[in-house]
Enzyme design. Structure first.
Site, PDB file in Angstrom:
ATOM      1  N   SER A 297       0.855  -1.186   0.000  1.00 31.66           N
ATOM      2  CA  SER A 297       0.000   0.000   0.000  1.00 31.66           C
ATOM      3  C   SER A 297       0.889   1.233   0.000  1.00 31.66           C
ATOM      4  O   SER A 297       2.014   1.205   0.514  1.00 31.66           O
ATOM      5  CB  SER A 297      -0.882   0.007   1.252  1.00 31.66           C
ATOM      6  OG  SER A 297      -1.525   1.261   1.422  1.00 31.66           O
TER       7      SER A 297
ATOM      8  N   TYR B  98      -2.543  -0.946  10.124  1.00 28.06           N
ATOM      9  CA  TYR B  98      -2.433  -1.420   8.732  1.00 28.06           C
ATOM     10  C   TYR B  98      -1.201  -0.811   8.080  1.00 28.06           C
ATOM     11  O   TYR B  98      -0.422  -1.512   7.416  1.00 28.06           O
ATOM     12  CB  TYR B  98      -3.696  -1.036   7.970  1.00 28.06           C
ATOM     13  CG  TYR B  98      -3.657  -1.321   6.489  1.00 28.06           C
ATOM     14  CD1 TYR B  98      -3.840  -2.608   6.011  1.00 28.06           C
ATOM     15  CD2 TYR B  98      -3.455  -0.294   5.565  1.00 28.06           C
ATOM     16  CE1 TYR B  98      -3.832  -2.870   4.641  1.00 28.06           C
ATOM     17  CE2 TYR B  98      -3.433  -0.546   4.201  1.00 28.06           C
ATOM     18  CZ  TYR B  98      -3.621  -1.834   3.748  1.00 28.06           C
ATOM     19  OH  TYR B  98      -3.595  -2.078   2.393  1.00 28.06           O
TER      20      TYR B  98
END
Length: 256
Positions: free
Chosen positions: A135, A149
């Protein structure tokens, strides 16, 4: 596309679209996810050379079984895509031990099991590609409610880089690629632990088809890191040039 590709997290989102497009271009696919009905539907849309293997990628033994199923069906693996993962909606102050364990299990352990499962096969051939879907938050930790995350994706990026450096010395035919999407129009946000905004409704969300094309380009032309949006590289450079200035800019903190 004469490659055998294993894709985890293939029952929806980026994984499902990657399977559909790669299958249409001739790839042989081994698709993994926990949801049998959705996974088999994706496999049916992805061509006759698509094998659905119901797999919990947070269990090492199941990931090894996935590898064995791929080798039994096709005799080789060319690309292993660690795409499975999950977000979270928690501030740092609210994080529990269970939250952190979940993020590491779903985003780090699952990918590590995939890397370790396929590595001996790749080493025996001195060929193959591991592609880890990370990401942009693994480079830009600027969305507070995605705290754990973001931390997990930083860890995944580091593991990928260390493996790539190790293999460069011993098995230069094996490539390790990290792909970093930003906000993509999938169900990622809605499925985050703790709930959250639906990524498909966020302004500026990248079409999943566009993100998948970036992944396919990284498979066709292996390289260490790929951002699915070309503009992200400049944002990363701006962040590390002056962290304080970047964090003070409200426009630099997307909603995700």
């Amino acid at each position: 596309m004469d490659k055998v590709i294993v894709i985890t997290g293939a029952s929806g989102g980026i994984g499902a679209e990657l399977a559909r497009v790669a299958g249409a271009r001739g790839a042989k696919l081994v698709l993994a996810a926990r949801r049998r009905t959705e996974l088999e539907a994706v496999a049916n849309r992805s061509g006759r050379d698509s094998l659905a293997v119901v797999t919990d990628v947070t269990a090492r033994a199941e990931v090894e079984r996935l590898r064995d199923a791929a080798l039994e069906r096709f005799g080789r693996i060319d690309v292993w895509v660690n795409n499975a993962g999950r977000g979270i909606t928690r501030s740092v102050a609210e994080l529990t031990d269970a939250d952190l364990e979940s993020m590491w299990r779903d985003n780090v352990h699952s990918a590590l099991y995939g890397m370790q499962a396929v590595l001996p096969h790749f080493q025996a051939r001195n060929a193959g590609q591991i592609l880890n879907v990370s990401s942009t938050l693994g480079r830009l930790p600027v969305v507070p409610h995605r705290s754990a995350y973001s931390a997990a994706k930083h860890a995944l990026n580091a593991l990928s880089a260390c493996l790539r450096l190790e293999l460069r010395q011993t098995h230069p035919g094996i490539s390790v690629t990290v792909v970093m999407p930003g906000v993509v129009a999938t169900e990622f946000g809605a499925n985050a632990l703790g709930g959250g905004p639906d990524s498909r409704a966020l302004p500026g969300a990248q079409p999943v088809e566009e993100a998948v094309e970036a992944i396919l380009d990284a498979i066709a032309h292996p390289r260490p890191e790929v951002f699915t949006k070309a503009s992200t590289q400049a944002e990363v450079e701006r962040y590390y040039h002056d962290v304080a200035a970047f964090e003070a800019d409200p426009g630099a903190r997307p909603g995700r």
